[in-house]
Design a protein around this motif. Structure first.
Motif, short mmCIF file in Angstrom:
data_model
loop_
_atom_site.label_atom_id
_atom_site.label_comp_id
_atom_site.label_asym_id
_atom_site.label_seq_id
_atom_site.Cartn_x
_atom_site.Cartn_y
_atom_site.Cartn_z
N LEU A 47 1.13 -1.36 0.23
CA LEU A 47 0.10 0.14 -0.15
C LEU A 47 0.87 1.46 0.39
O LEU A 47 0.86 2.14 -0.89
CB LEU A 47 -1.07 -0.03 0.91
CG LEU A 47 -2.08 -0.53 1.28
CD1 LEU A 47 -2.86 -0.65 2.43
CD2 LEU A 47 -3.10 -0.61 0.05
N SER A 48 1.74 1.09 0.65
CA SER A 48 2.71 2.70 0.98
C SER A 48 3.14 2.85 -0.33
O SER A 48 3.15 3.67 -1.11
CB SER A 48 3.46 2.11 2.38
OG SER A 48 5.06 3.04 1.93
N GLY A 49 4.10 1.82 -0.92
CA GLY A 49 4.49 1.87 -2.56
C GLY A 49 3.37 2.21 -3.80
O GLY A 49 4.04 3.06 -4.63
N ALA A 50 1.89 1.71 -3.62
CA ALA A 50 0.70 1.97 -4.65
C ALA A 50 0.98 4.19 -4.37
O ALA A 50 0.57 4.64 -5.31
CB ALA A 50 -0.14 0.85 -4.28
N ILE A 51 0.90 3.99 -3.11
CA ILE A 51 0.50 5.30 -2.74
C ILE A 51 1.48 6.67 -3.25
O ILE A 51 1.04 7.66 -3.63
CB ILE A 51 0.08 6.30 -0.86
CG1 ILE A 51 -0.57 4.75 -0.73
CG2 ILE A 51 0.18 6.79 -1.21
CD1 ILE A 51 -1.19 4.87 0.67
N THR A 52 2.76 6.09 -3.19
CA THR A 52 4.07 7.30 -3.51
C THR A 52 4.05 7.01 -5.02
O THR A 52 4.75 8.29 -5.61
CB THR A 52 5.25 6.60 -2.74
OG1 THR A 52 5.70 5.12 -2.89
CG2 THR A 52 5.15 7.16 -0.88
N GLN A 53 3.85 5.52 -5.09
CA GLN A 53 4.34 5.83 -6.56
C GLN A 53 2.31 6.75 -8.13
O GLN A 53 2.83 7.18 -8.20
CB GLN A 53 4.55 4.47 -7.10
CG GLN A 53 5.81 3.93 -6.96
CD GLN A 53 5.81 2.40 -7.69
OE1 GLN A 53 4.84 1.82 -8.50
NE2 GLN A 53 6.84 1.22 -6.97
N SER A 54 1.63 6.36 -6.86
CA SER A 54 0.97 6.69 -7.94
C SER A 54 0.89 8.48 -7.50
O SER A 54 0.61 9.59 -7.67
CB SER A 54 -0.53 6.55 -6.60
OG SER A 54 -1.10 5.62 -7.61
N VAL A 55 1.14 9.69 -6.30
CA VAL A 55 1.40 10.90 -6.12
C VAL A 55 2.38 11.15 -6.36
O VAL A 55 2.50 12.11 -7.43
CB VAL A 55 1.78 10.63 -3.97
CG1 VAL A 55 2.66 12.25 -3.85
CG2 VAL A 55 0.87 10.26 -3.48
N ALA A 56 3.86 10.29 -6.66
CA ALA A 56 4.57 11.49 -7.43
C ALA A 56 4.66 10.75 -8.77
O ALA A 56 5.90 11.84 -9.43
CB ALA A 56 6.00 10.20 -6.94
N ARG A 57 4.06 10.24 -9.55
CA ARG A 57 3.68 9.97 -10.76
C ARG A 57 4.75 9.06 -10.87
O ARG A 57 5.34 9.65 -12.40
CB ARG A 57 2.91 10.83 -11.37
CG ARG A 57 2.03 11.70 -10.92
CD ARG A 57 1.35 12.80 -11.70
NE ARG A 57 0.50 13.43 -10.89
CZ ARG A 57 -0.41 14.34 -11.24
NH1 ARG A 57 0.29 15.48 -12.05
NH2 ARG A 57 -1.21 15.15 -10.51
N ASN A 58 5.17 8.71 -10.51
CA ASN A 58 6.84 8.17 -10.96
C ASN A 58 7.22 6.21 -10.66
O ASN A 58 6.93 6.56 -9.90
CB ASN A 58 7.85 8.90 -10.10
CG ASN A 58 9.38 7.97 -10.95
OD1 ASN A 58 9.74 7.29 -11.01
ND2 ASN A 58 10.40 9.68 -11.10
N PRO A 59 7.32 5.26 -11.52
CA PRO A 59 7.18 3.86 -10.93
C PRO A 59 8.21 4.15 -10.13
O PRO A 59 8.63 2.59 -9.09
CB PRO A 59 7.97 3.00 -11.85
CG PRO A 59 8.13 4.27 -13.00
CD PRO A 59 7.26 5.77 -12.30
N LEU A 60 9.79 4.74 -9.73
CA LEU A 60 10.64 4.54 -8.52
C LEU A 60 10.39 4.85 -7.50
O LEU A 60 11.27 5.12 -6.58
CB LEU A 60 12.21 5.06 -9.79
CG LEU A 60 12.23 4.96 -10.86
CD1 LEU A 60 13.32 5.77 -11.25
CD2 LEU A 60 12.64 3.49 -10.91
N ALA A 61 9.29 5.15 -7.72
CA ALA A 61 8.96 6.11 -5.95
C ALA A 61 8.55 5.25 -4.70
O ALA A 61 7.50 4.71 -5.35
CB ALA A 61 8.45 7.70 -6.20
N SER A 62 9.44 4.96 -3.95
CA SER A 62 9.21 4.07 -3.01
C SER A 62 9.76 4.08 -1.68
O SER A 62 10.53 4.93 -1.68
CB SER A 62 9.23 2.59 -3.19
OG SER A 62 10.77 2.18 -3.63
#
Length: 366
Positions: A107-122
């Protein structure tokens, strides 16, 4: 038949109306409407079933093998006394920690990648796990054995959670410039993560060798030796944060169309984004406090879930289920397939490293 006879002008052809695009079927419930997408729902249910199956297998496998029917009977309160001791006291805390931590990281990874619109954001890349590790190592190495009451299970978990929260807020404040840009957020997160790793290494070089061994065992990321206190803290925190994320997720969907579109639809995107990022940081801190900094699960789970569900953005429920499958599956591999039992963080790092390279190559091609 001529064009005049058909009602059209001479020299022109009769055009048929283009078929209207098929609309996504919807469901109305208590005055609210929901889109009905069978494939993502089916994939999410299958992933949830796979996570529960791996959860039961994790309990069944060990030096004293237990059949799955006996595991289910014991979990339902109808098992034998020997099975109850082995399952409830020895194996269930480890399996439950893997399930809860995997869901929290997904869940944390999905939220950060969605907010940043970047697949590397985790949380790994953004420095959240690094900050949580630095604070926990500071508590272990500086206080040492003189303050064992402070550095106990609850104290260490609370320190890791506070470190992750503080690091996440620092990254958010440094990346804020009339909004959040995904590329800037990742760059600042990498920088803060490097600083946190440097602080952790410095603390380990200055500490007593016994405290270093204890800190290193926690830093690798492991489900071994989990206690019920750690599992309960992670479980209740994850459940509470999941409720908050579910309540805010409906307002978060328009953000995928851009801030201007979200503002036109009446969404206060700055507030929604801040709340979701706070929940993502707390979920990552909760996971680190329960199992240590398990690498790459939060990075891989949303991307795998997005491809399985054929979704344009990381889906939250499927990402949590994939996180649980990855973590419990990696723990099973480390215990049964490998010749030597290794911490689960070693296995996830071996899987996540090539996956990160794949994401970088794919982003570079774009």
């Amino acid at each position: 038949m001529t064009g005049t006879e058909t009602g059209a002008e001479p020299g022109t052809e009769q055009r048929t109306a283009a078929p209207e695009p098929a609309l996504t079927p919807g469901v109305r419930l208590a005055g609210a409407s929901f889109a009905w997408r069978p494939w993502p729902l089916l994939v999410t249910l299958l992933l949830t079933a796979a996570a529960l199956l791996l959860f039961c297998l994790s309990i069944a496998v060990g030096d004293f093998p237990i059949d799955l029917p006996r595991v289910l009977a014991t979990l339902l309160g109808h098992g034998e006394r020997v099975d109850e001791f082995v399952i409830m006291d020895l194996r269930l805390p480890r399996a439950a920690a893997g399930l809860v931590v995997g869901v929290a990281l997904g869940l944390s990874g999905a939220i950060t990648q969605s907010v940043a619109r970047n697949p590397l954001a985790s949380p790994d890349i953004l420095g959240v796990t690094g900050g949580a590790s630095a604070v926990a190592v500071f508590l272990v190495t500086v206080t040492g054995g003189a303050a064992s009451a402070v550095t106990g299970t609850i104290g260490l978990s609370a320190a890791a959670l506070a470190g992750g929260l503080g690091t996440g807020l620092l990254v958010y404040l440094l990346a804020w410039r009339r909004g959040i840009d995904g590329f800037r957020l990742v760059l600042i997160g990498v920088s803060v993560s490097a600083v946190a790793e440097a602080v952790t290494s410095w603390l380990l070089t200055r500490a007593d060798i016994r405290d270093v061994a204890r800190a290193q065992a926690w830093l690798v990321g492991s489900l071994d030796g989990r206690s019920w206190d750690e599992v309960r803290l992670a479980l209740w925190a994850t459940l509470a944060l999941t409720v908050v994320v579910t309540a805010v997720a409906f307002q978060f969907k328009p953000l995928h169309l851009g801030d201007d579109v979200a503002a036109g639809l009446g969404v206060r995107y700055s507030r929604v984004r801040a709340v979701l990022l706070l929940c993502a940081v707390l979920l990552a801190g909760t996971a680190v406090s329960a199992a240590g900094p398990v690498p790459f699960v939060a990075l891989m789970a949303p991307q795998v879930a997005m491809r399985l569900t054929r979704s344009p953005v990381p889906p939250l429920p499927a990402s949590g289920a994939v996180g649980a499958v990855l973590l419990i599956g990696s723990d099973l591999v480390s215990r049964t397939v490998l010749p030597v039992s290794l911490p689960v963080g070693v296995v996830t790092a071996a899987i996540g490293g090539p996956f990160l390279v794949y994401l970088l190559v794919r982003a570079n091609r774009r």
